[in-house]
Design an enzyme around this catalytic site. Structure first.
Site, PDB file in Angstrom:
ATOM      1  N   GLN A 146       6.426   4.368   0.345  1.00 11.71           N
ATOM      2  CA  GLN A 146       6.849   5.736   0.680  1.00 11.71           C
ATOM      3  C   GLN A 146       8.110   5.712   1.542  1.00 11.71           C
ATOM      4  OE1 GLN A 146       3.096   7.093   2.436  1.00 11.71           O
ATOM      5  NE2 GLN A 146       2.938   8.592   0.791  1.00 11.71           N
TER       6      GLN A 146
ATOM      7  N   CYS B  16       0.821  -1.206   0.000  1.00  8.85           N
ATOM      8  CA  CYS B  16       0.000   0.000   0.000  1.00  8.85           C
ATOM      9  C   CYS B  16       0.861   1.265   0.000  1.00  8.85           C
ATOM     10  CB  CYS B  16      -0.969  -0.044   1.189  1.00  8.85           C
ATOM     11  SG  CYS B  16      -2.279   1.187   1.170  1.00  8.85           S
ATOM     12  N   HIS B  17       0.881   2.011   1.094  1.00  9.91           N
ATOM     13  CA  HIS B  17       1.713   3.206   1.220  1.00  9.91           C
ATOM     14  C   HIS B  17       3.124   2.881   1.714  1.00  9.91           C
ATOM     15  CE1 HIS B  17      -2.176   5.232   0.921  1.00  9.91           C
ATOM     16  NE2 HIS B  17      -1.527   6.372   0.736  1.00  9.91           N
ATOM     17  N   GLY B  18       3.396   1.619   2.000  1.00  7.71           N
ATOM     18  CA  GLY B  18       4.712   1.200   2.492  1.00  7.71           C
ATOM     19  C   GLY B  18       5.868   1.671   1.627  1.00  7.71           C
TER      20      GLY B  18
END
Length: 164
Positions: A101, A97-99
């Site tokens: 980033q 997912c946003h990992g």
């Protein structure tokens, strides 16, 4: 598992339960000790070690769930250094997912094939990554996935990588 506040509930709880169910010892690492609440507050997870107590060499794999956790964690230079050192070890580094980033902040995405939540695509391209809309993308020791509906594929891919 590297976790910060407001992580995506399922993206932390499901891999945690899956790998513990496989007999793995999974430690939750964060900036400070205590209990962390998920984004939707369906999950509360206890931190086992702080980032300053954790040694990248002590682990066989690293999981970075999404939600708001990566945006919070990437502000901490010790966390970013831990992620970079872990990546450089060549051991499996999995983010969902946003990992990614946090991977971008660690400067390890240039030229890498990845996936993640669709809303981070532009940021990942700016970090030099090639972004794909697929359930799981593996490039070297990086394993990335998009969102909670891909968790079965994410967990299976990481398990296969660790087992090979």
């Amino acid at each position: 598992m590297l976790l910060g506040p407001r992580y995506q509930d399922e993206e932390a709880a499901v891999p945690l339960a899956f790998f513990r169910g496989q007999g793995a010892v999974v430690e939750v690492i964060s900036v400070s000790r205590g209990k962390l609440k998920g984004l939707y507050q369906r999950e509360i997870i206890e931190v086992d070690k702080t980032i300053n107590e954790a040694d990248p060499d002590a682990y066989d794999a690293l999981i970075i769930p999404g939600g708001r956790s990566p945006a919070s964690l990437r502000k901490n230079k010790d966390v970013v250094g831990f992620v970079k050192a872990f990546y450089e070890s060549g051991k499996p580094l999995a983010a969902i997912c946003h990992g990614p980033q946090l991977l971008a902040e660690a400067g390890i995405l240039r030229g890498k094939k990845i996936t993640g939540y669709r809303k981070i695509k532009d940021e990942m391209l700016e970090a030099g990554a090639q972004f794909f809309d697929e359930p799981v993308v593996i490039d070297g020791n990086l394993i990335t996935s998009r969102e909670p509906k891909d968790l079965d594929d994410f967990n299976r891919s990481l398990l296969e990588f660790i087992s090979s």
